[in-house]
Design an enzyme around this catalytic site. Structure first.
Site, short mmCIF file in Angstrom:
data_model
loop_
_atom_site.label_atom_id
_atom_site.label_comp_id
_atom_site.label_asym_id
_atom_site.label_seq_id
_atom_site.Cartn_x
_atom_site.Cartn_y
_atom_site.Cartn_z
N LYS A 1 0.81 -1.21 0.00
CA LYS A 1 0.00 0.00 0.00
C LYS A 1 0.85 1.27 0.00
O LYS A 1 2.05 1.26 0.29
CB LYS A 1 -1.00 -0.04 1.15
N ARG B 1 -3.23 -10.41 4.78
CA ARG B 1 -3.68 -10.45 3.38
C ARG B 1 -2.55 -9.92 2.50
O ARG B 1 -2.13 -8.77 2.66
CB ARG B 1 -4.94 -9.60 3.23
#
Length: 292
Positions: free
Chosen positions: A228, A263
């Site tokens: 991210k 994840r």
């Protein structure tokens, strides 16, 4: 005796009667985006065959859950209709279920209609980036009727906070209460801190630094930091694929804070970091038998 890195086994159950991973070690969720515009891998796995091959590779690498998503949630993404999202993910869910009958499959959606279709097609879990609150009571009713586990991510339409931590905790409590009120069993509910959603870089780091505050809500926690932009900002890495080292650091920190599942995009690369973090967490209780 097998060492447990977490104090309690997971209570979640598939609506299809399949055994879901028990969670004595930290679980790994592999990301399978069947979208043209996801920030890291958009367009790579469109089509049932390409997606099936990717799912098989991640399972072979040690993924415990395959998370299939048909709508990008990156900043500035183009919304996708319920019908279009169903058209994207159902052939993939059906293909993965057919090829891997015992695999745990998650559907990454905030739409109740998509959730219903996905579970009926063979998905076991719903992963909702709006914490079950985007569509009012609809997702909560769907999860209760489907009798499936649901992952509730922290998110909000705008990033303004009156007081950051009290607001985050209140938002997550509201998501949990909505599910419980609709009849979802407590053992079927997970939370996710929403790293990268409705938060600036400092707030993303803060929610990760004190992840234990979310763990203390009592639901198992999924941590989704993979590649991210906050990692890119800290490490000055523009390309998402250059952020794997930073991702690994966030996962190790998260496991030590009590995350039960992570994840990730690259299962093979991240798995050794998760296993090592589990071993450190176990400490003197770690044994060769207890190693994943």
């Amino acid at each position: 005796m097998k060492a447990e890195t977490h104090p309690h086994k997971l209570q979640w159950r598939s609506p299809h009667g399949r055994a879901l991973p028990d969670g004595e070690r930290t679980l790994i969720m592999g990301i399978l985006n069947v979208t043209p515009d996801s920030f890291s891998d958009g367009g790579k796995f469109i089509g049932a065959q390409a997606a099936l091959e990717r799912a098989g590779a991640m399972l072979a690498e040690g993924a415990d859950v395959i998370d299939i998503g048909g709508e990008s949630t990156r900043p500035g993404h183009a919304p996708v209709s319920e019908a279009a999202e169903i058209d994207r993910i159902l052939p993939v869910i059906e293909a993965v279920r057919g090829a891997f009958p015992e695999a745990a499959i998650s559907a990454d959606t905030y739409k109740a209609g998509v959730a219903r279709a996905a579970v009926r097609a063979g998905a076991d879990i719903i992963n909702d980036v709006w914490g079950g609150r985007f569509g009012g009571e609809n997702m909560a009713r769907a999860a209760a009727e489907l009798r499936c586990p649901v992952i509730l991510m922290h998110n909000r339409p705008a990033s303004g906070y009156t007081d950051f931590w009290p607001d985050v905790i209140a938002d997550l409590r509201a998501s949990i209460d909505t599910m419980l009120g609709a009849g979802v069993e407590a053992g079927q509910i997970w939370t996710d801190p929403g790293f990268g959603f409705a938060k600036n870089v400092a707030q993303n780091l803060e929610v990760l630094k004190h992840l234990s505050r979310i763990v203390d809500l009592g639901c198992p926690v999924l941590l989704a930091t993979s590649r991210k932009s906050t990692i890119g900002s800290v490490l000055k890495k523009r390309m998402p694929t250059e952020r794997e080292d930073g991702t690994a650091a966030t996962l190790v920190w998260g496991v030590q804070q009590g995350a039960r599942m992570v994840r990730v995009h690259d299962v093979a690369r991240m798995r050794p970091f998760v296993e090592m973090a589990d071993a450190i967490r176990a400490g003197a209780e770690w044994t060769e038998v207890g190693k994943s």
